[in-house]
Design a protein around this motif. Structure first.
Motif, mmCIF file in Angstrom:
data_model
loop_
_atom_site.group_PDB
_atom_site.id
_atom_site.type_symbol
_atom_site.label_atom_id
_atom_site.label_comp_id
_atom_site.label_asym_id
_atom_site.label_seq_id
_atom_site.Cartn_x
_atom_site.Cartn_y
_atom_site.Cartn_z
ATOM 1 N N ASN A 178 64.823 146.952 42.578
ATOM 2 C CA ASN A 178 64.010 145.852 43.096
ATOM 3 C C ASN A 178 64.824 144.557 43.104
ATOM 4 O OD1 ASN A 178 61.765 147.515 43.373
ATOM 5 N ND2 ASN A 178 61.051 147.086 41.314
ATOM 6 N N MET A 179 64.561 143.712 44.105
ATOM 7 C CA MET A 179 65.394 142.512 44.299
ATOM 8 C C MET A 179 64.568 141.239 44.256
ATOM 9 S SD MET A 179 67.895 143.685 47.401
ATOM 10 C CE MET A 179 67.004 145.040 48.108
ATOM 11 N N LEU A 180 65.201 140.167 43.821
ATOM 12 C CA LEU A 180 64.630 138.820 43.883
ATOM 13 C C LEU A 180 65.636 137.937 44.598
ATOM 14 C CD1 LEU A 180 62.596 136.596 43.118
ATOM 15 C CD2 LEU A 180 63.791 136.360 40.942
ATOM 16 N N MET A 181 65.241 137.427 45.774
ATOM 17 C CA MET A 181 66.140 136.547 46.523
ATOM 18 C C MET A 181 65.617 135.112 46.462
ATOM 19 S SD MET A 181 65.434 137.345 50.540
ATOM 20 C CE MET A 181 66.004 139.015 50.574
ATOM 21 N N ILE A 182 66.533 134.209 46.177
ATOM 22 C CA ILE A 182 66.202 132.790 46.037
ATOM 23 C C ILE A 182 66.978 132.028 47.095
ATOM 24 C CG2 ILE A 182 66.244 130.800 44.482
ATOM 25 C CD1 ILE A 182 66.406 132.860 42.147
ATOM 26 N N GLY A 183 66.295 131.200 47.844
ATOM 27 C CA GLY A 183 66.984 130.431 48.874
ATOM 28 C C GLY A 183 66.066 129.386 49.476
ATOM 29 N N VAL A 371 69.165 139.862 41.202
ATOM 30 C CA VAL A 371 68.816 138.482 41.577
ATOM 31 C C VAL A 371 70.001 137.883 42.318
ATOM 32 C CG1 VAL A 371 68.126 136.208 40.731
ATOM 33 C CG2 VAL A 371 67.341 138.256 39.534
ATOM 34 N N PHE A 372 69.749 137.360 43.521
ATOM 35 C CA PHE A 372 70.823 136.721 44.285
ATOM 36 C C PHE A 372 70.260 135.541 45.057
ATOM 37 C CE2 PHE A 372 69.024 140.064 46.869
ATOM 38 C CZ PHE A 372 68.925 139.520 48.135
ATOM 39 N N THR A 373 71.152 134.647 45.450
ATOM 40 C CA THR A 373 70.737 133.421 46.138
ATOM 41 C C THR A 373 71.285 133.386 47.556
ATOM 42 O OG1 THR A 373 72.664 132.246 45.269
ATOM 43 C CG2 THR A 373 70.633 132.107 43.986
ATOM 44 N N LEU A 374 70.583 132.671 48.398
ATOM 45 C CA LEU A 374 71.035 132.431 49.772
ATOM 46 C C LEU A 374 71.521 130.994 49.881
ATOM 47 C CD1 LEU A 374 68.980 134.907 50.093
ATOM 48 C CD2 LEU A 374 68.875 134.213 52.478
#
Length: 481
Positions: A178-183, A371-374
Protein backbone atom coordinates in the motif's frame (compact mmCIF):
# COMPACT_ATOMS: atom_id res chain seq x y z
CA UNK A 1 -45.93 -23.37 -51.79
CA UNK A 2 -47.26 -20.28 -50.08
CA UNK A 3 -48.24 -22.25 -47.02
CA UNK A 4 -44.78 -23.81 -46.84
CA UNK A 5 -43.13 -20.40 -47.00
CA UNK A 6 -45.37 -19.12 -44.25
CA UNK A 7 -44.59 -22.13 -42.13
CA UNK A 8 -40.87 -21.65 -42.64
CA UNK A 9 -41.06 -17.98 -41.67
CA UNK A 10 -43.11 -18.90 -38.60
CA UNK A 11 -40.52 -21.47 -37.65
CA UNK A 12 -37.76 -18.87 -38.02
CA UNK A 13 -39.69 -16.48 -35.81
CA UNK A 14 -40.16 -19.21 -33.20
CA UNK A 15 -36.45 -20.01 -33.31
CA UNK A 16 -35.56 -16.35 -32.90
CA UNK A 17 -37.90 -15.91 -29.99
CA UNK A 18 -36.58 -19.08 -28.37
CA UNK A 19 -33.01 -17.87 -28.86
CA UNK A 20 -33.95 -14.52 -27.35
CA UNK A 21 -35.54 -16.21 -24.34
CA UNK A 22 -32.54 -18.48 -23.88
CA UNK A 23 -30.11 -15.55 -24.03
CA UNK A 24 -32.19 -13.64 -21.46
CA UNK A 25 -32.31 -16.74 -19.29
CA UNK A 26 -28.55 -17.23 -19.53
CA UNK A 27 -28.01 -13.59 -18.55
CA UNK A 28 -30.28 -14.07 -15.53
CA UNK A 29 -28.43 -17.27 -14.61
CA UNK A 30 -25.23 -15.24 -14.16
CA UNK A 31 -26.76 -13.46 -11.17
CA UNK A 32 -27.72 -14.83 -7.76
CA UNK A 33 -31.21 -14.78 -6.29
CA UNK A 34 -31.59 -12.44 -3.32
CA UNK A 35 -33.97 -12.96 -0.40
CA UNK A 36 -36.69 -10.31 -0.41
CA UNK A 37 -36.81 -10.13 3.41
CA UNK A 38 -33.20 -10.30 4.69
CA UNK A 39 -31.49 -9.23 1.37
CA UNK A 40 -28.91 -12.03 1.59
CA UNK A 41 -27.72 -13.65 -1.68
CA UNK A 42 -28.29 -17.33 -2.44
CA UNK A 43 -24.63 -18.18 -1.77
CA UNK A 44 -25.03 -17.15 1.88
CA UNK A 45 -28.67 -17.86 2.70
CA UNK A 46 -29.00 -21.19 0.88
CA UNK A 47 -31.54 -22.31 -1.69
CA UNK A 48 -34.28 -19.75 -2.35
CA UNK A 49 -38.01 -20.51 -2.44
CA UNK A 50 -39.77 -18.86 -5.38
CA UNK A 51 -43.01 -17.13 -4.39
CA UNK A 52 -45.80 -15.77 -6.63
CA UNK A 53 -45.08 -12.34 -8.07
CA UNK A 54 -41.37 -12.98 -8.76
CA UNK A 55 -40.35 -12.87 -5.08
CA UNK A 56 -37.64 -15.12 -3.63
CA UNK A 57 -37.49 -15.92 0.10
CA UNK A 58 -34.88 -17.93 1.97
CA UNK A 59 -35.89 -20.86 4.22
CA UNK A 60 -34.96 -18.99 7.43
CA UNK A 61 -37.19 -16.01 6.69
CA UNK A 62 -40.07 -18.28 5.59
CA UNK A 63 -39.84 -20.24 8.84
CA UNK A 64 -39.83 -17.02 10.85
CA UNK A 65 -42.93 -15.87 8.95
CA UNK A 66 -44.77 -19.13 9.76
CA UNK A 67 -43.84 -18.80 13.45
CA UNK A 68 -45.05 -15.21 13.62
CA UNK A 69 -48.38 -16.14 11.96
CA UNK A 70 -48.82 -19.03 14.40
CA UNK A 71 -48.17 -16.77 17.38
CA UNK A 72 -50.50 -14.15 15.92
CA UNK A 73 -53.29 -16.73 15.59
CA UNK A 74 -52.82 -17.98 19.16
CA UNK A 75 -52.88 -14.52 20.67
CA UNK A 76 -55.78 -13.14 18.65
CA UNK A 77 -59.26 -14.55 17.96
CA UNK A 78 -61.72 -12.88 15.56
CA UNK A 79 -65.11 -14.03 14.30
CA UNK A 80 -66.01 -14.47 10.63
CA UNK A 81 -68.52 -11.58 10.71
CA UNK A 82 -65.99 -9.25 12.32
CA UNK A 83 -63.40 -10.19 9.67
CA UNK A 84 -65.84 -9.46 6.79
CA UNK A 85 -66.77 -6.13 8.36
CA UNK A 86 -63.09 -5.22 8.72
CA UNK A 87 -62.32 -6.05 5.08
CA UNK A 88 -65.27 -3.96 3.85
CA UNK A 89 -64.01 -0.89 5.70
CA UNK A 90 -63.01 1.90 3.22
CA UNK A 91 -59.23 2.19 2.80
CA UNK A 92 -58.54 -1.42 3.84
CA UNK A 93 -57.88 -4.15 1.30
CA UNK A 94 -56.48 -7.68 1.34
CA UNK A 95 -52.76 -7.64 0.53
CA UNK A 96 -51.48 -9.87 -2.26
CA UNK A 97 -47.98 -10.70 -3.49
CA UNK A 98 -48.25 -7.85 -6.03
CA UNK A 99 -48.07 -5.39 -3.11
CA UNK A 100 -44.61 -6.74 -2.25
CA UNK A 101 -43.31 -6.96 -5.79
CA UNK A 102 -40.22 -4.89 -6.36
CA UNK A 103 -37.94 -5.24 -9.36
CA UNK A 104 -34.28 -5.34 -8.23
CA UNK A 105 -32.16 -3.10 -10.50
CA UNK A 106 -29.27 -4.81 -12.26
CA UNK A 107 -26.70 -2.69 -10.45
CA UNK A 108 -27.83 -4.29 -7.17
CA UNK A 109 -27.59 -7.88 -8.44
CA UNK A 110 -24.62 -10.05 -7.58
CA UNK A 111 -22.84 -12.17 -10.16
CA UNK A 112 -22.53 -15.83 -9.21
CA UNK A 113 -19.08 -17.03 -8.24
CA UNK A 114 -17.49 -19.43 -10.68
CA UNK A 115 -17.43 -23.01 -9.45
CA UNK A 116 -14.07 -24.22 -8.19
CA UNK A 117 -14.40 -27.46 -10.14
CA UNK A 118 -13.77 -25.76 -13.48
CA UNK A 119 -10.20 -24.58 -13.81
CA UNK A 120 -10.42 -21.02 -15.07
CA UNK A 121 -7.54 -19.00 -16.43
CA UNK A 122 -5.91 -16.90 -13.71
CA UNK A 123 -7.02 -13.28 -13.41
CA UNK A 124 -3.41 -12.15 -13.79
CA UNK A 125 -0.75 -14.14 -15.59
CA UNK A 126 2.70 -13.83 -14.01
CA UNK A 127 4.27 -13.77 -17.48
CA UNK A 128 2.07 -10.93 -18.72
CA UNK A 129 2.61 -8.42 -15.91
CA UNK A 130 4.55 -5.47 -17.37
CA UNK A 131 8.04 -5.01 -15.94
CA UNK A 132 8.69 -1.85 -13.86
CA UNK A 133 10.61 -0.10 -16.66
CA UNK A 134 7.73 -0.77 -19.08
CA UNK A 135 5.19 0.63 -16.61
CA UNK A 136 7.32 3.74 -16.07
CA UNK A 137 7.82 4.17 -19.83
CA UNK A 138 4.05 4.20 -20.34
CA UNK A 139 3.59 6.69 -17.50
CA UNK A 140 6.24 8.93 -19.13
CA UNK A 141 3.99 9.26 -22.21
CA UNK A 142 1.29 10.94 -20.14
CA UNK A 143 2.91 12.41 -17.01
CA UNK A 144 5.73 14.95 -17.16
CA UNK A 145 8.45 14.83 -14.49
CA UNK A 146 7.89 13.07 -11.15
CA UNK A 147 10.49 10.42 -12.10
CA UNK A 148 11.01 9.23 -8.53
CA UNK A 149 7.27 8.87 -7.89
CA UNK A 150 6.79 6.95 -11.15
CA UNK A 151 9.68 4.62 -10.32
CA UNK A 152 8.31 3.90 -6.82
CA UNK A 153 4.80 3.25 -8.15
CA UNK A 154 6.04 1.00 -10.96
CA UNK A 155 8.04 -1.23 -8.60
CA UNK A 156 5.28 -1.35 -5.96
CA UNK A 157 2.57 -2.27 -8.48
CA UNK A 158 4.80 -4.86 -10.16
CA UNK A 159 5.56 -6.55 -6.82
CA UNK A 160 1.92 -6.37 -5.74
CA UNK A 161 0.56 -8.13 -8.82
CA UNK A 162 3.33 -10.74 -8.70
CA UNK A 163 2.08 -11.41 -5.18
CA UNK A 164 -1.53 -11.65 -6.39
CA UNK A 165 -0.68 -13.96 -9.28
CA UNK A 166 1.50 -16.37 -7.30
CA UNK A 167 -0.28 -16.09 -3.91
CA UNK A 168 2.78 -17.52 -2.11
CA UNK A 169 6.37 -18.12 -3.06
CA UNK A 170 8.00 -21.08 -1.31
CA UNK A 171 5.52 -20.62 1.53
CA UNK A 172 6.84 -17.09 2.16
CA UNK A 173 3.88 -14.75 2.28
CA UNK A 174 4.54 -11.41 0.61
CA UNK A 175 2.86 -8.45 2.26
CA UNK A 176 0.86 -5.76 0.50
CA UNK A 177 2.55 -2.65 -0.93
CA UNK A 178 0.00 0.00 0.00
CA UNK A 179 1.22 3.50 -0.87
CA UNK A 180 0.93 7.02 0.51
CA UNK A 181 1.74 9.80 -1.95
CA UNK A 182 2.26 13.36 -0.76
CA UNK A 183 2.33 16.27 -3.15
CA UNK A 184 0.94 19.76 -3.75
CA UNK A 185 -2.35 20.25 -5.58
CA UNK A 186 -2.13 19.86 -9.34
CA UNK A 187 1.11 17.85 -9.26
CA UNK A 188 -0.46 14.77 -10.88
CA UNK A 189 -1.41 12.40 -8.03
CA UNK A 190 -4.83 11.38 -9.39
CA UNK A 191 -3.59 11.43 -12.99
CA UNK A 192 -0.78 8.99 -12.17
CA UNK A 193 -3.23 6.49 -10.66
CA UNK A 194 -5.71 6.81 -13.55
CA UNK A 195 -2.97 6.18 -16.10
CA UNK A 196 -1.69 3.22 -14.09
CA UNK A 197 -5.10 1.53 -13.91
CA UNK A 198 -5.64 2.05 -17.64
CA UNK A 199 -2.29 0.41 -18.38
CA UNK A 200 -2.93 -2.63 -16.15
CA UNK A 201 -6.59 -3.03 -17.20
CA UNK A 202 -7.79 -3.60 -13.64
CA UNK A 203 -10.85 -2.11 -11.90
CA UNK A 204 -10.12 1.27 -10.34
CA UNK A 205 -12.18 3.16 -7.77
CA UNK A 206 -11.29 6.77 -7.02
CA UNK A 207 -12.94 8.07 -3.88
CA UNK A 208 -12.67 11.07 -1.61
CA UNK A 209 -11.87 10.73 2.09
CA UNK A 210 -13.69 13.96 2.99
CA UNK A 211 -17.14 12.29 2.86
CA UNK A 212 -16.18 9.30 5.05
CA UNK A 213 -17.49 9.14 8.62
CA UNK A 214 -17.54 6.60 11.42
CA UNK A 215 -20.24 3.92 11.10
CA UNK A 216 -23.61 5.13 12.40
CA UNK A 217 -23.15 8.79 11.43
CA UNK A 218 -24.44 10.76 8.45
CA UNK A 219 -22.05 10.37 5.52
CA UNK A 220 -20.43 7.50 3.64
CA UNK A 221 -19.44 4.40 5.59
CA UNK A 222 -15.81 3.28 5.36
CA UNK A 223 -16.88 0.19 3.38
CA UNK A 224 -18.29 2.45 0.64
CA UNK A 225 -14.80 2.73 -0.89
CA UNK A 226 -14.92 -1.03 -1.57
CA UNK A 227 -18.51 -0.87 -2.89
CA UNK A 228 -17.34 1.70 -5.49
CA UNK A 229 -14.64 -0.73 -6.60
CA UNK A 230 -17.27 -3.49 -6.83
CA UNK A 231 -19.40 -1.25 -9.06
CA UNK A 232 -16.35 -0.50 -11.26
CA UNK A 233 -15.85 -4.29 -11.65
CA UNK A 234 -19.49 -4.73 -12.80
CA UNK A 235 -20.40 -6.37 -9.46
CA UNK A 236 -17.91 -9.17 -10.13
CA UNK A 237 -16.44 -9.89 -6.67
CA UNK A 238 -13.56 -11.98 -8.01
CA UNK A 239 -12.39 -9.20 -10.35
CA UNK A 240 -12.89 -6.50 -7.71
CA UNK A 241 -10.62 -8.38 -5.29
CA UNK A 242 -7.61 -7.65 -7.55
CA UNK A 243 -8.37 -3.97 -8.19
CA UNK A 244 -6.92 -0.65 -7.09
CA UNK A 245 -8.55 1.82 -4.69
CA UNK A 246 -7.27 5.39 -4.72
CA UNK A 247 -8.36 7.41 -1.68
CA UNK A 248 -7.78 11.09 -2.39
CA UNK A 249 -7.64 13.92 0.16
CA UNK A 250 -6.42 11.46 2.81
CA UNK A 251 -5.01 14.38 4.81
CA UNK A 252 -8.58 15.54 5.54
CA UNK A 253 -9.11 12.63 7.97
CA UNK A 254 -6.21 13.71 10.16
CA UNK A 255 -6.81 13.83 13.89
CA UNK A 256 -8.38 17.15 14.84
CA UNK A 257 -6.28 19.14 17.26
CA UNK A 258 -7.70 20.24 20.64
CA UNK A 259 -11.22 18.95 20.06
CA UNK A 260 -13.54 18.04 22.93
CA UNK A 261 -16.24 16.45 20.73
CA UNK A 262 -16.18 13.01 19.11
CA UNK A 263 -13.93 13.01 16.04
CA UNK A 264 -16.26 11.06 13.70
CA UNK A 265 -14.64 12.19 10.43
CA UNK A 266 -11.01 12.18 11.55
CA UNK A 267 -9.27 9.71 13.84
CA UNK A 268 -12.33 7.41 13.91
CA UNK A 269 -12.15 6.98 10.12
CA UNK A 270 -8.45 6.14 10.32
CA UNK A 271 -9.17 3.46 12.94
CA UNK A 272 -12.04 2.06 10.88
CA UNK A 273 -9.79 1.74 7.81
CA UNK A 274 -7.08 -0.29 9.56
CA UNK A 275 -8.53 -3.75 8.82
CA UNK A 276 -9.55 -2.59 5.33
CA UNK A 277 -5.96 -1.66 4.42
CA UNK A 278 -4.42 -4.74 6.01
CA UNK A 279 -6.77 -7.25 4.39
CA UNK A 280 -10.02 -8.63 5.71
CA UNK A 281 -13.45 -9.78 4.57
CA UNK A 282 -15.90 -6.89 4.63
CA UNK A 283 -19.64 -6.76 3.98
CA UNK A 284 -20.27 -4.07 1.38
CA UNK A 285 -23.60 -2.80 -0.01
CA UNK A 286 -24.17 -3.56 -3.69
CA UNK A 287 -25.22 -0.54 -5.76
CA UNK A 288 -25.32 1.84 -2.77
CA UNK A 289 -22.96 3.69 -0.45
CA UNK A 290 -24.63 2.82 2.86
CA UNK A 291 -26.09 -0.35 4.36
CA UNK A 292 -29.83 -0.60 4.82
CA UNK A 293 -32.50 -3.30 4.81
CA UNK A 294 -33.35 -2.90 1.11
CA UNK A 295 -29.81 -3.27 -0.30
CA UNK A 296 -28.10 -6.66 -0.80
CA UNK A 297 -24.67 -7.18 0.75
CA UNK A 298 -21.61 -8.84 -0.77
CA UNK A 299 -18.52 -10.19 1.00
CA UNK A 300 -15.29 -8.81 -0.47
CA UNK A 301 -11.80 -9.85 0.67
CA UNK A 302 -9.45 -6.83 0.60
CA UNK A 303 -6.30 -8.97 0.96
CA UNK A 304 -5.28 -8.47 -2.69
CA UNK A 305 -6.70 -4.97 -3.22
CA UNK A 306 -3.98 -2.33 -3.65
CA UNK A 307 -4.71 0.84 -1.68
CA UNK A 308 -3.10 4.09 -2.80
CA UNK A 309 -3.70 7.13 -0.59
CA UNK A 310 -2.91 10.66 -1.70
CA UNK A 311 -3.07 14.09 -0.17
CA UNK A 312 -1.62 17.59 -0.36
CA UNK A 313 -0.95 17.78 3.42
CA UNK A 314 -0.95 21.59 3.69
CA UNK A 315 1.31 23.11 6.35
CA UNK A 316 3.32 19.87 6.58
CA UNK A 317 6.36 21.89 5.46
CA UNK A 318 6.18 23.92 8.67
CA UNK A 319 6.25 20.72 10.78
CA UNK A 320 9.29 19.43 8.82
CA UNK A 321 11.10 22.78 9.21
CA UNK A 322 10.37 22.83 12.93
CA UNK A 323 11.91 19.37 13.33
CA UNK A 324 14.97 20.25 11.24
CA UNK A 325 15.51 23.55 13.06
CA UNK A 326 15.61 21.89 16.48
CA UNK A 327 19.35 21.48 16.00
CA UNK A 328 19.77 25.25 15.69
CA UNK A 329 21.47 26.50 18.86
CA UNK A 330 24.16 28.89 20.02
CA UNK A 331 27.63 27.58 19.26
CA UNK A 332 29.92 26.51 16.44
CA UNK A 333 27.61 23.75 15.18
CA UNK A 334 24.47 25.88 15.17
CA UNK A 335 22.39 26.37 12.01
CA UNK A 336 20.42 29.34 10.79
CA UNK A 337 16.70 29.09 11.56
CA UNK A 338 15.81 30.24 8.03
CA UNK A 339 18.07 27.66 6.36
CA UNK A 340 15.12 25.59 5.02
CA UNK A 341 12.72 28.47 4.26
CA UNK A 342 13.41 28.46 0.52
CA UNK A 343 14.23 24.77 0.11
CA UNK A 344 12.11 23.50 -2.84
CA UNK A 345 12.66 19.87 -1.81
CA UNK A 346 11.63 20.25 1.82
CA UNK A 347 8.75 17.74 1.41
CA UNK A 348 11.23 15.00 0.47
CA UNK A 349 12.58 15.14 4.02
CA UNK A 350 9.25 14.00 5.50
CA UNK A 351 9.28 11.23 8.11
CA UNK A 352 6.57 9.24 9.87
CA UNK A 353 7.18 11.43 12.93
CA UNK A 354 6.12 14.50 10.92
CA UNK A 355 2.98 12.74 9.66
CA UNK A 356 2.08 11.70 13.22
CA UNK A 357 2.41 15.31 14.33
CA UNK A 358 0.17 16.32 11.41
CA UNK A 359 -2.57 14.05 12.78
CA UNK A 360 -2.16 10.59 11.23
CA UNK A 361 -2.22 7.77 13.79
CA UNK A 362 0.78 5.35 13.90
CA UNK A 363 -1.35 2.26 13.19
CA UNK A 364 -2.63 3.86 9.98
CA UNK A 365 0.85 4.86 8.79
CA UNK A 366 2.12 1.35 9.57
CA UNK A 367 -0.26 -0.09 6.96
CA UNK A 368 1.08 2.29 4.28
CA UNK A 369 4.71 1.11 4.09
CA UNK A 370 5.60 3.01 0.91
CA UNK A 371 5.63 6.79 1.39
CA UNK A 372 6.85 9.07 -1.39
CA UNK A 373 6.48 12.70 -2.41
CA UNK A 374 5.74 14.46 -5.67
CA UNK A 375 7.69 17.54 -6.69
CA UNK A 376 6.09 20.94 -7.08
CA UNK A 377 5.85 21.89 -10.76
CA UNK A 378 8.52 24.24 -12.11
CA UNK A 379 8.24 26.57 -15.10
CA UNK A 380 10.08 24.12 -17.39
CA UNK A 381 7.80 21.25 -16.30
CA UNK A 382 4.68 23.34 -16.97
CA UNK A 383 5.91 24.21 -20.48
CA UNK A 384 6.46 20.50 -21.20
CA UNK A 385 3.00 19.67 -19.79
CA UNK A 386 1.54 22.11 -22.33
CA UNK A 387 3.16 20.43 -25.34
CA UNK A 388 4.71 16.98 -24.67
CA UNK A 389 2.06 14.49 -23.36
CA UNK A 390 -0.09 12.54 -25.81
CA UNK A 391 -3.18 14.48 -24.74
CA UNK A 392 -1.48 17.83 -24.06
CA UNK A 393 -3.74 20.89 -23.84
CA UNK A 394 -2.06 22.58 -26.84
CA UNK A 395 -2.52 19.42 -28.94
CA UNK A 396 -6.22 19.37 -28.04
CA UNK A 397 -6.75 22.92 -29.31
CA UNK A 398 -4.65 22.26 -32.41
CA UNK A 399 -6.89 19.29 -33.19
CA UNK A 400 -10.03 21.38 -32.67
CA UNK A 401 -8.84 24.06 -35.10
CA UNK A 402 -7.52 21.44 -37.51
CA UNK A 403 -11.13 20.33 -37.98
CA UNK A 404 -11.78 23.89 -39.27
CA UNK A 405 -8.67 23.56 -41.51
CA UNK A 406 -6.78 26.14 -39.45
CA UNK A 407 -3.23 25.66 -38.15
CA UNK A 408 -2.59 26.80 -34.55
CA UNK A 409 0.89 27.69 -33.29
CA UNK A 410 2.28 28.92 -29.97
CA UNK A 411 5.58 30.80 -29.72
CA UNK A 412 8.11 29.78 -27.06
CA UNK A 413 7.62 33.14 -25.33
CA UNK A 414 3.85 32.57 -25.16
CA UNK A 415 4.31 29.14 -23.54
CA UNK A 416 6.75 30.57 -20.97
CA UNK A 417 4.35 33.38 -20.10
CA UNK A 418 1.47 30.93 -19.63
CA UNK A 419 3.67 28.81 -17.33
CA UNK A 420 4.64 31.88 -15.24
CA UNK A 421 0.97 32.87 -14.83
CA UNK A 422 0.14 29.28 -13.76
CA UNK A 423 2.83 29.34 -11.06
CA UNK A 424 1.35 32.56 -9.66
CA UNK A 425 -2.05 30.86 -9.26
CA UNK A 426 -0.45 28.10 -7.11
CA UNK A 427 -2.87 25.40 -8.29
CA UNK A 428 -0.39 23.33 -10.30
CA UNK A 429 -1.21 22.00 -13.75
CA UNK A 430 -4.91 22.76 -13.25
CA UNK A 431 -4.16 26.46 -13.75
CA UNK A 432 -2.89 25.88 -17.31
CA UNK A 433 -6.30 24.97 -18.71
CA UNK A 434 -7.99 27.97 -17.07
CA UNK A 435 -5.42 30.39 -18.53
CA UNK A 436 -5.53 28.95 -22.05
CA UNK A 437 -9.35 28.83 -22.04
CA UNK A 438 -9.40 32.54 -21.28
CA UNK A 439 -7.15 33.50 -24.22
CA UNK A 440 -8.58 30.97 -26.70
CA UNK A 441 -12.20 32.02 -26.16
CA UNK A 442 -12.22 34.90 -28.67
CA UNK A 443 -10.16 32.91 -31.20
CA UNK A 444 -12.49 29.89 -31.07
CA UNK A 445 -15.46 32.27 -31.44
CA UNK A 446 -14.16 34.38 -34.35
CA UNK A 447 -12.35 31.84 -36.55
CA UNK A 448 -15.43 29.91 -37.80
CA UNK A 449 -16.81 33.24 -39.15
CA UNK A 450 -14.10 33.54 -41.83
CA UNK A 451 -13.21 30.62 -44.09
CA UNK A 452 -10.14 32.46 -45.43
CA UNK A 453 -8.16 32.17 -42.17
CA UNK A 454 -5.37 29.62 -42.53
CA UNK A 455 -3.06 30.06 -39.52
CA UNK A 456 -3.23 31.51 -36.02
CA UNK A 457 -0.08 32.21 -33.99
CA UNK A 458 -0.37 32.92 -30.25
CA UNK A 459 2.36 35.35 -29.21
CA UNK A 460 3.82 36.49 -25.90
CA UNK A 461 2.32 39.96 -26.45
CA UNK A 462 -1.18 38.50 -26.76
CA UNK A 463 -0.82 36.60 -23.46
CA UNK A 464 0.51 39.74 -21.74
CA UNK A 465 -2.34 41.83 -23.13
CA UNK A 466 -0.10 44.19 -25.17
CA UNK A 467 -0.94 42.81 -28.61
CA UNK A 468 -3.06 40.31 -30.50
CA UNK A 469 -2.61 36.92 -32.21
CA UNK A 470 -0.99 36.81 -35.66
CA UNK A 471 -3.61 35.75 -38.22
CA UNK A 472 -2.54 34.35 -41.61
CA UNK A 473 -4.86 34.03 -44.60
CA UNK A 474 -4.85 30.96 -46.81
CA UNK A 475 -4.00 32.90 -49.96
CA UNK A 476 -0.99 34.51 -48.25
CA UNK A 477 0.17 31.08 -47.08
CA UNK A 478 0.15 29.84 -50.68
CA UNK A 479 2.09 32.89 -51.89
CA UNK A 480 4.67 32.59 -49.07
CA UNK A 481 5.02 28.85 -49.69
Amino acid sequence: MVNDDNNSTDNNNVDKSENGDSSDKSNEDEYEKICYVCRRPESKAGTMIDMPGGICVCADCLQKSFNSFQNFGMNMSISKDELEELLNTPGIHMMTTDDFRREIPKKQKLKKKKSSEKKEAPVLDINKIPAPHVIKGKLDDYVIGQDYAKKVMSVAVYNHYKRVATNTMDEIEIEKSNMLMIGPTGSGKTYLVKTLAKLLDVPLAITDATSLTEAGYIGDDIESVVSKLLAAADNDVERAETGIIFIDEIDKIAKKQNTSSRDVSGESVQQGMLKLLEGSEVEVPVGATSKNAMVPLATVNTKNILFICGGAFPDLEDIIKERLNKQAAIGFQSELTDKYDNDPNIMKKVTSEDLRKFGMIPEFLGRLPIVFTLDGLTEDMLVKILTDPKNAIIKQYQKLLELDEVKLEFTEGALRTIAKKAIEKKTGARALRAIIEKFMLDIMYEIPKDDNIGTVKITEEYINGTGGPVIGMRGQDLIEG
